[in-house]
Design an enzyme around this catalytic site. Sequence first.
Site, PDB file in Angstrom:
ATOM      1  CG  LEU A  59     -18.360   4.094  11.243  1.00  0.00           C
ATOM      2  CD1 LEU A  59     -19.200   4.168  12.514  1.00  0.00           C
ATOM      3  CD2 LEU A  59     -18.842   5.115  10.218  1.00  0.00           C
ATOM      4  CG  ASN A 118      -8.552   9.798  10.721  1.00  0.00           C
ATOM      5  OD1 ASN A 118      -9.324  10.455  11.420  1.00  0.00           O
ATOM      6  ND2 ASN A 118      -7.382  10.265  10.336  1.00  0.00           N
ATOM      7  N   GLY A 119     -11.059   8.063   7.937  1.00  0.00           N
ATOM      8  CA  GLY A 119     -11.999   8.278   6.831  1.00  0.00           C
ATOM      9  C   GLY A 119     -13.209   7.403   7.123  1.00  0.00           C
ATOM     10  CB  VAL A 128     -14.944   4.963  14.780  1.00  0.00           C
ATOM     11  CG1 VAL A 128     -16.178   5.396  15.553  1.00  0.00           C
ATOM     12  CG2 VAL A 128     -13.877   6.059  14.799  1.00  0.00           C
ATOM     13  CG  ASP A 173      -8.126   8.769  18.792  1.00  0.00           C
ATOM     14  OD1 ASP A 173      -9.090   8.148  19.301  1.00  0.00           O
ATOM     15  OD2 ASP A 173      -7.033   8.236  18.542  1.00  0.00           O
ATOM     16  NE  ARG A 207     -10.780  12.737   3.395  1.00  0.00           N
ATOM     17  CZ  ARG A 207     -10.572  11.421   3.419  1.00  0.00           C
ATOM     18  NH1 ARG A 207     -11.558  10.566   3.655  1.00  0.00           N
ATOM     19  NH2 ARG A 207      -9.371  10.954   3.178  1.00  0.00           N
ATOM     20  CD  GLU A 216     -12.492  -3.248  13.185  1.00  0.00           C
ATOM     21  OE1 GLU A 216     -11.512  -3.542  13.903  1.00  0.00           O
ATOM     22  OE2 GLU A 216     -12.422  -3.147  11.948  1.00  0.00           O
ATOM     23  CG  ASN A 217     -11.707  -0.501  18.544  1.00  0.00           C
ATOM     24  OD1 ASN A 217     -11.524  -1.572  19.097  1.00  0.00           O
ATOM     25  ND2 ASN A 217     -11.073  -0.143  17.443  1.00  0.00           N
ATOM     26  CG  HIS A 231     -13.181   3.339   2.935  1.00  0.00           C
ATOM     27  ND1 HIS A 231     -13.985   4.270   3.555  1.00  0.00           N
ATOM     28  CD2 HIS A 231     -11.917   3.650   3.271  1.00  0.00           C
ATOM     29  CE1 HIS A 231     -13.236   5.122   4.236  1.00  0.00           C
ATOM     30  NE2 HIS A 231     -11.965   4.764   4.063  1.00  0.00           N
ATOM     31  CG  ASN A 241      -1.854   1.122   1.318  1.00  0.00           C
ATOM     32  OD1 ASN A 241      -1.775   2.053   0.506  1.00  0.00           O
ATOM     33  ND2 ASN A 241      -2.751   1.082   2.281  1.00  0.00           N
ATOM     34  CE  LYS A 287      -0.352   2.692   6.669  1.00  0.00           C
ATOM     35  NZ  LYS A 287      -1.660   3.174   6.335  1.00  0.00           N
ATOM     36  CD  GLU A 329      -9.130  -1.056   4.109  1.00  0.00           C
ATOM     37  OE1 GLU A 329      -8.848  -0.654   5.253  1.00  0.00           O
ATOM     38  OE2 GLU A 329      -9.327  -0.300   3.156  1.00  0.00           O
ATOM     39  NE  ARG A 382      -6.100   1.696  -0.286  1.00  0.00           N
ATOM     40  CZ  ARG A 382      -6.084   2.870   0.327  1.00  0.00           C
ATOM     41  NH1 ARG A 382      -4.973   3.340   0.850  1.00  0.00           N
ATOM     42  NH2 ARG A 382      -7.183   3.571   0.421  1.00  0.00           N
TER      43      ARG A 382
HETATM   44  P1  ADP Z   1      -7.733   4.736   9.060  1.00  0.00           P
HETATM   45  O1  ADP Z   1      -7.323   3.391   8.489  1.00  0.00           O
HETATM   46  O2  ADP Z   1      -8.855   5.409   8.332  1.00  0.00           O
HETATM   47  O3  ADP Z   1      -6.614   5.653   9.410  1.00  0.00           O
HETATM   48  P2  ADP Z   1      -8.702   3.231  11.363  1.00  0.00           P
HETATM   49  O4  ADP Z   1      -9.738   2.347  10.773  1.00  0.00           O
HETATM   50  O5  ADP Z   1      -7.461   2.616  11.892  1.00  0.00           O
HETATM   51  O6  ADP Z   1      -8.399   4.465  10.441  1.00  0.00           O
HETATM   52  O7  ADP Z   1      -9.412   4.072  12.551  1.00  0.00           O
HETATM   53  C1  ADP Z   1      -8.702   5.025  13.271  1.00  0.00           C
HETATM   54  C2  ADP Z   1      -9.654   5.710  14.226  1.00  0.00           C
HETATM   55  O8  ADP Z   1     -10.329   4.725  15.019  1.00  0.00           O
HETATM   56  C3  ADP Z   1      -8.958   6.605  15.253  1.00  0.00           C
HETATM   57  O9  ADP Z   1      -8.775   7.905  14.752  1.00  0.00           O
HETATM   58  C4  ADP Z   1      -9.940   6.601  16.398  1.00  0.00           C
HETATM   59  O10 ADP Z   1     -10.874   7.654  16.218  1.00  0.00           O
HETATM   60  C5  ADP Z   1     -10.691   5.307  16.260  1.00  0.00           C
HETATM   61  N1  ADP Z   1     -10.390   4.341  17.331  1.00  0.00           N
HETATM   62  C6  ADP Z   1      -9.386   3.440  17.377  1.00  0.00           C
HETATM   63  N2  ADP Z   1      -9.453   2.737  18.526  1.00  0.00           N
HETATM   64  C7  ADP Z   1     -10.526   3.191  19.211  1.00  0.00           C
HETATM   65  C8  ADP Z   1     -11.132   2.883  20.462  1.00  0.00           C
HETATM   66  N3  ADP Z   1     -10.630   1.939  21.252  1.00  0.00           N
HETATM   67  N4  ADP Z   1     -12.223   3.559  20.829  1.00  0.00           N
HETATM   68  C9  ADP Z   1     -12.749   4.519  20.049  1.00  0.00           C
HETATM   69  N5  ADP Z   1     -12.233   4.863  18.845  1.00  0.00           N
HETATM   70  C10 ADP Z   1     -11.133   4.208  18.435  1.00  0.00           C
END
Ligand code: ADP
Length: 403
Positions: free
Chosen positions: A213, A215-216, A335, A286, A245, A337-338, A184, A12, A19, A388, A95
């Site tokens: 969900l 960062n994008g 976001v 974040d 964004r 997943e967590n 995505h 990527n 990466k 991915e 990618r």
């Molecule tokens: P990308 O690949 O788009 O950079 P990710 O899918 O890795 O992003 O998501 C990153 C975002 O996930 C972080 O900016 C944060 O907002 C959110 N995030 C990661 N871990 C947690 C968590 N434990 N609780 C809440 N939000 C989280």
Amino acid sequence: MTAAASRVLVLNSGSSSVKYQLLDMRTLQRLATGLVERIGEEGARLVHTPLNGGAERERTGEFADHAAALRAVAEELSADGLGLDSPELAAIGHRVVHGGLSFTEPTVIDEEVLTEIERLVPLAPLHNPANLLGIRTARELRPDLPQVAVFDTAFHTTMPEYAARYALDAKTADAHRIRRYGFHGTSHAFVSRAAAALLGKDPGETNLIVLHLGNGASASAVRGGSCVDTSMGLTPLEGLVMGTRSGDIDPAVIFHLMRNAGMDAGEVDDLLNKRSGLIGLCGANDMREIQRRIEEGDAAARLAFEIYVHRLKKYLGAYYAVLGRVDAVVFTAGVGENAAPVREAALSGLEGLGLEVDAELNAVRSKEPRLISPAGARVAVAVVPTDEELEIAHQTYALVSAE
Ligand code: ADP
């Protein structure tokens, strides 16, 4: 490809980073992962993680360009006995962000394909040139090896015209290839299949709303395994509120800023892509930080969260209507997943649509696909971790194995 070859290297390549992951597609084991960042800048570094029990290794300050970075990656892999010259390496999967309407499937790369990816640069001026650099360098390192481009847009090429076209003057739109492409896609494809498996259903008979969900962020409506609508458009700026964004906005805001705030197109572009969304609203992008601030009583963080969730809910409603029947709403990426509070808030008040979240199940932290709706719910709600790189490796391996 030799019969023994079962490894795929996934690359990527970004404008200043690469990466990578090396996967064995027979065992689905990850053999090594790593990242080179700040290529061509001061403080460049490579972090390589061998997954055979070896310790993480770091190199700094020596990567003038992508070629130097990839050579260093190749050396690190060789040091683990996983070199690019290994007969076990079946292919490299790249990618590629924008495939336009030209690429609806993963594609084995040749000169013609490179020319076409180049032709799409105006649609993805930051991403496609970086992806091309990675591909060209990898082809120099292993000219004989099949290399496959996997496009972020490909999964969305099944969108019907009425979902993909903007209501713009058709001649202008056609002349400039303006339409909704979506992004995505590898994540939406992976998560759709994994969600159908979790539900024990055939993907061809499963209707899903997928919420990626990170960062994008993007939502998609998936009918029987095919995308019928998605929230990102010509670029990844449209749709949901994201880390930096704005997502959907009245386009007249742009003219207003240009006429009244003395901003030029580049400045508005920067504002909407890098200084808006959650960070623009409350100074943090974040979700963990935003949740902390809400607990401390920060009103701007609370409002940012509410705007984020309100937009999500609107897309859920819209895609519910587009699909007519929904088997599951699926959350994925950082976001999704967590962040249990985001999932809970996005679905609150939607019992009338058969959507409910079980508070206990929602609070469980896990890396596994799981249901968070109560037993017997009319529509399932699921959390499915995305992967991915694995999806790119799968698509790459399937293509070269079939040849
Ligand atoms: P990308 O690949 O788009 O950079 P990710 O899918 O890795 O992003 O998501 C990153 C975002 O996930 C972080 O900016 C944060 O907002 C959110 N995030 C990661 N871990 C947690 C968590 N434990 N609780 C809440 N939000 C989280």
